[in-house]
Design a protein around this motif. Sequence first.
Motif, PDB file in Angstrom:
ATOM      1  N   ALA A 134      46.408  64.009  37.258  1.00 56.93           N
ATOM      2  CA  ALA A 134      47.780  63.907  36.753  1.00 56.93           C
ATOM      3  C   ALA A 134      47.805  64.083  35.242  1.00 56.93           C
ATOM      4  O   ALA A 134      48.592  64.882  34.713  1.00 56.93           O
ATOM      5  CB  ALA A 134      48.377  62.556  37.144  1.00 56.93           C
ATOM      6  N   THR A 135      46.928  63.368  34.537  1.00 58.38           N
ATOM      7  CA  THR A 135      46.959  63.473  33.078  1.00 58.38           C
ATOM      8  C   THR A 135      46.525  64.863  32.626  1.00 58.38           C
ATOM      9  O   THR A 135      47.069  65.396  31.660  1.00 58.38           O
ATOM     10  CB  THR A 135      46.051  62.406  32.446  1.00 58.38           C
ATOM     11  OG1 THR A 135      44.746  62.520  33.012  1.00 58.38           O
ATOM     12  CG2 THR A 135      46.577  61.022  32.688  1.00 58.38           C
ATOM     13  N   GLY A 136      45.569  65.461  33.336  1.00 56.40           N
ATOM     14  CA  GLY A 136      45.148  66.811  32.973  1.00 56.40           C
ATOM     15  C   GLY A 136      46.273  67.811  33.150  1.00 56.40           C
ATOM     16  O   GLY A 136      46.484  68.687  32.310  1.00 56.40           O
ATOM     17  N   ALA A 137      47.020  67.659  34.245  1.00 54.44           N
ATOM     18  CA  ALA A 137      48.121  68.573  34.501  1.00 54.44           C
ATOM     19  C   ALA A 137      49.221  68.390  33.464  1.00 54.44           C
ATOM     20  O   ALA A 137      49.776  69.365  32.943  1.00 54.44           O
ATOM     21  CB  ALA A 137      48.661  68.350  35.907  1.00 54.44           C
ATOM     22  N   ILE A 138      49.520  67.127  33.141  1.00 54.37           N
ATOM     23  CA  ILE A 138      50.575  66.872  32.152  1.00 54.37           C
ATOM     24  C   ILE A 138      50.170  67.441  30.791  1.00 54.37           C
ATOM     25  O   ILE A 138      50.978  68.060  30.095  1.00 54.37           O
ATOM     26  CB  ILE A 138      50.861  65.359  32.054  1.00 54.37           C
ATOM     27  CG1 ILE A 138      51.492  64.868  33.352  1.00 54.37           C
ATOM     28  CG2 ILE A 138      51.766  65.067  30.877  1.00 54.37           C
ATOM     29  CD1 ILE A 138      51.620  63.370  33.438  1.00 54.37           C
ATOM     30  N   TRP A 139      48.904  67.245  30.451  1.00 56.28           N
ATOM     31  CA  TRP A 139      48.426  67.782  29.177  1.00 56.28           C
ATOM     32  C   TRP A 139      48.585  69.305  29.151  1.00 56.28           C
ATOM     33  O   TRP A 139      48.833  69.903  28.114  1.00 56.28           O
ATOM     34  CB  TRP A 139      46.956  67.400  28.989  1.00 56.28           C
ATOM     35  CG  TRP A 139      46.331  67.998  27.781  1.00 56.28           C
ATOM     36  CD1 TRP A 139      46.416  67.537  26.503  1.00 56.28           C
ATOM     37  CD2 TRP A 139      45.546  69.185  27.741  1.00 56.28           C
ATOM     38  NE1 TRP A 139      45.722  68.347  25.659  1.00 56.28           N
ATOM     39  CE2 TRP A 139      45.178  69.386  26.395  1.00 56.28           C
ATOM     40  CE3 TRP A 139      45.114  70.099  28.698  1.00 56.28           C
ATOM     41  CZ2 TRP A 139      44.398  70.453  25.989  1.00 56.28           C
ATOM     42  CZ3 TRP A 139      44.332  71.170  28.298  1.00 56.28           C
ATOM     43  CH2 TRP A 139      43.982  71.341  26.950  1.00 56.28           C
ATOM     44  N   GLY A 140      48.469  69.943  30.326  1.00 57.91           N
ATOM     45  CA  GLY A 140      48.578  71.392  30.389  1.00 57.91           C
ATOM     46  C   GLY A 140      49.962  71.913  30.039  1.00 57.91           C
ATOM     47  O   GLY A 140      50.095  73.040  29.572  1.00 57.91           O
ATOM     48  N   LYS A 141      50.992  71.102  30.262  1.00 53.34           N
ATOM     49  CA  LYS A 141      52.359  71.587  30.031  1.00 53.34           C
ATOM     50  C   LYS A 141      52.577  72.026  28.579  1.00 53.34           C
ATOM     51  O   LYS A 141      52.945  73.174  28.347  1.00 53.34           O
ATOM     52  CB  LYS A 141      53.351  70.499  30.466  1.00 53.34           C
ATOM     53  CG  LYS A 141      54.803  70.851  30.236  1.00 53.34           C
ATOM     54  CD  LYS A 141      55.263  72.032  31.069  1.00 53.34           C
ATOM     55  CE  LYS A 141      56.717  72.344  30.729  1.00 53.34           C
ATOM     56  NZ  LYS A 141      57.094  73.692  31.156  1.00 53.34           N
ATOM     57  N   GLY A 191      51.897  75.640  28.963  1.00 60.16           N
ATOM     58  CA  GLY A 191      53.268  75.960  29.315  1.00 60.16           C
ATOM     59  C   GLY A 191      53.605  75.822  30.780  1.00 60.16           C
ATOM     60  O   GLY A 191      54.638  76.300  31.228  1.00 60.16           O
ATOM     61  N   ALA A 192      52.729  75.201  31.562  1.00 61.27           N
ATOM     62  CA  ALA A 192      53.051  75.005  32.976  1.00 61.27           C
ATOM     63  C   ALA A 192      52.534  73.652  33.425  1.00 61.27           C
ATOM     64  O   ALA A 192      51.552  73.145  32.882  1.00 61.27           O
ATOM     65  CB  ALA A 192      52.430  76.108  33.824  1.00 61.27           C
ATOM     66  N   TRP A 193      53.204  73.064  34.423  1.00 59.71           N
ATOM     67  CA  TRP A 193      52.804  71.739  34.905  1.00 59.71           C
ATOM     68  C   TRP A 193      51.516  71.786  35.718  1.00 59.71           C
ATOM     69  O   TRP A 193      50.894  70.773  35.952  1.00 59.71           O
ATOM     70  CB  TRP A 193      53.911  71.114  35.751  1.00 59.71           C
ATOM     71  CG  TRP A 193      55.076  70.657  34.937  1.00 59.71           C
ATOM     72  CD1 TRP A 193      56.293  71.244  34.864  1.00 59.71           C
ATOM     73  CD2 TRP A 193      55.134  69.520  34.071  1.00 59.71           C
ATOM     74  NE1 TRP A 193      57.110  70.560  34.012  1.00 59.71           N
ATOM     75  CE2 TRP A 193      56.424  69.489  33.512  1.00 59.71           C
ATOM     76  CE3 TRP A 193      54.233  68.527  33.694  1.00 59.71           C
ATOM     77  CZ2 TRP A 193      56.832  68.509  32.606  1.00 59.71           C
ATOM     78  CZ3 TRP A 193      54.637  67.546  32.804  1.00 59.71           C
ATOM     79  CH2 TRP A 193      55.915  67.545  32.267  1.00 59.71           C
ATOM     80  N   TRP A 194      51.168  72.956  36.200  1.00 58.39           N
ATOM     81  CA  TRP A 194      49.886  73.061  36.906  1.00 58.39           C
ATOM     82  C   TRP A 194      49.264  74.406  36.598  1.00 58.39           C
ATOM     83  O   TRP A 194      49.944  75.431  36.627  1.00 58.39           O
ATOM     84  CB  TRP A 194      50.060  72.906  38.423  1.00 58.39           C
ATOM     85  CG  TRP A 194      48.752  73.070  39.140  1.00 58.39           C
ATOM     86  CD1 TRP A 194      48.297  74.202  39.751  1.00 58.39           C
ATOM     87  CD2 TRP A 194      47.710  72.108  39.251  1.00 58.39           C
ATOM     88  NE1 TRP A 194      47.031  73.993  40.253  1.00 58.39           N
ATOM     89  CE2 TRP A 194      46.644  72.710  39.968  1.00 58.39           C
ATOM     90  CE3 TRP A 194      47.559  70.781  38.823  1.00 58.39           C
ATOM     91  CZ2 TRP A 194      45.456  72.038  40.255  1.00 58.39           C
ATOM     92  CZ3 TRP A 194      46.382  70.114  39.123  1.00 58.39           C
ATOM     93  CH2 TRP A 194      45.344  70.742  39.843  1.00 58.39           C
TER      94      TRP A 194
END
Lengths: 208, 222, 250, 60
Positions: C113-120, C124-127
């Motif tokens: 979850a934190t990795g995906a959020i950091w990616g936004k 520029g994308a949630w995943w």
Amino acid sequence: MFTVKNLSCERDDRVLFSQLHFTVQAGEILQIEGQNGSGKTSLLRILCGLSSSFEGNISWRGQDTQAHHAAYCQQLLYVGHHAGVKAALTAEENLRWMQTLQPLLNKGSLTDALRQVGLMGYEDVPCYTLSAGQQRRVSLARLYLSSHPLWILDEPFTALDKKGVVEKEQLIVRHVRNGGGCILTTHHDFDLPDVTIRRLNLDQLSAA
Amino acid sequence: MNFFTAIVRRDLVLALRNRNEVVNPLAFFMIVIALFPLAVSPETAVLSKIAPGIIWVAALLATLLSLDGLFKSDFDDGSLEQILVSPQSLALLAIGKVLSHWLMSGFLLALLSPLLAIMLFLPSQAVGALVGSLLLGTPTLSLIGAIGAALTVGLRKGGVLISLLVLPLYIPVLIFGAGAVQAGVMGMPIAGYLALLGAMMVFSLMFAPFAIAAALKLSIRN
Amino acid sequence: MKINMPRWFYQLASPKWSYDIMGMLLPWFAIAAGLLLTGGIVWGLAFAPTDANQGNSYRIIYIHVPAAILAQSCFMLMALAGGIGMVWKMKVAHIVAKSAAPIGASMTVIALATGAIWGKPTWGAWWVWDARLTSMLILLFLYLGIMALYSAFENKASGDQAAAILTLVGLVNIPIIKYSVEWWNTLHQPASFTLTKKPAMPPEMWMPLLVMVLGYYCFFGFLLMARTRLELLERENKSSWVIAVINEKI
Amino acid sequence: MGYFNSFSEFLDMGGHALYVWLSYAITLGIFILNLLSLWFKKRAFFKLAKRQTKREQRSL
């Protein structure tokens, strides 16, 4: 020959039996008695190494059966609740497969063994055309080929008619007279002349 | 060795007598593949781009489907018990059963795959890579899947569970298998991929039989 | 297979002894976890300098990296405990492995979850199908499979062994999965900079990270021991020492 | 306070407030869930044990 020390078994938080001690010598039959659910089949499965939910020692000719599993299994013939017969294979193919599994099953005549269990003429039909009782008899035909010193039989007489029962009893007598040992469970009154039959009642054990 | 050939022969005879069990996964393989043109698009450009992935995913699912029954009938009729109380090795049994299973599933899938490659407009230079990667990759799928089948054979509801256990472990084979076909499409060398698939097969052949044997033992003793 | 081990090793095999030892250690781990986690979070969020490239979103590493480390070491711990349980037939080891599984799975969820959020803000994308995130996702599937296997068996001893076999198979596979996913990733998209691979992080940045890693480990130790103790009570509920524990509680 | 000049700046996280606080909230939530499940399991165990002891005492 076969020694059991301090055997206890617990299943689903229920003690089936505990502190069991017994021996089976060459030339002896041990009959295990008890009501349904008293743990007869569980006990036999433990003795064969088919169940590990037990504590205690089981040894065969002085060697622990768990530590020397392969050597022990070589000497053991087990006829269980399930026939171990493949429905899509014929009776003869099934017996041939069992011969590959068990080196101590003689390579003798399969037709003869099948005739002994009353399956003459059924050698070539797939076993799914046979009744459950007949399938069990295919499994029992192994007794006629066996030179295993130890037999462990779970309800061997259930699928047999009167004549069949008498024949199997004689077979067991011949086996123990030749120096074999036999452990079996049966509901059937079982009394044979000139053979030592020990009895182990699991109901009395748990009541005591 | 006598025992080993006997297992393979017995299982092949059984498979030939229950032909449905052999045909069903193959039919499943073809149906899954036929769904993609209907769901995505029948255009040549689109299909030929996704063909390697589709064929590999379908092959993987078909293998998985057929694995569910690998030990089931032997478990139910008491044959497995008899093998455990015999002096024969369970690991050898595992190899024999997996081999005959593979001959009746992965091997046939690989033979069938050129036909599906045509239907999905896979460029013809990649067909060799497809067949080769399936031949080398599906044995690993059978071996790993057999661990899952052995672990779940005694359970009443093993079907979905086995997919959950096994699919994550299939991912490397999927990546390199589909990668080999992609490389074939682009006209790049595929020997490296095939070598990796082969290495994975040898590796799983060394370890999986012991895991299968241990799993079978515990399923019987359960 | 018989290897002689020191005495404490066999004592660990005794459920009562393990229960008591873990009971003694438990409060210390709880205190350490509380102090380290609070200190690390305050330090990381409020005092550490910001990152020149990523801005303040980099502060997510203080919770992401320890979770990712723990997710993997928890799997190794489970394989080790399961292996010990299989070789020495040690019930306590199996119970440790079983108790670790849900904690490891939740650490994997945190890392995902934190990795995906950091990616936004970064990608520029949630995943994003980044190699590390994908491997982490597969690790989560492995955890779910193991937990499902535990619960599928009515006989707990069989479930323990089945899960131990699966964990060991999974452990052998993890490096292969990681390697193949990394290779797949470089094939399909050029390598971009990732959350964890920073060339040189100044001490003001990595010191709080170290504190957080230690804090996570203490929290993990606390949860693991508490869960193990509870599972021990449930498994041994007929034995005299458990009855004594219960009578003391009521 | 610390690196930031004011509390509101701290809350804003240089425009990345959503991502940072969302991550920390999820993590905290999962930590608390872990603790809660432990607590519930423990309570359930002792409740059951209590009922069992009572039943046994009655049957004696």
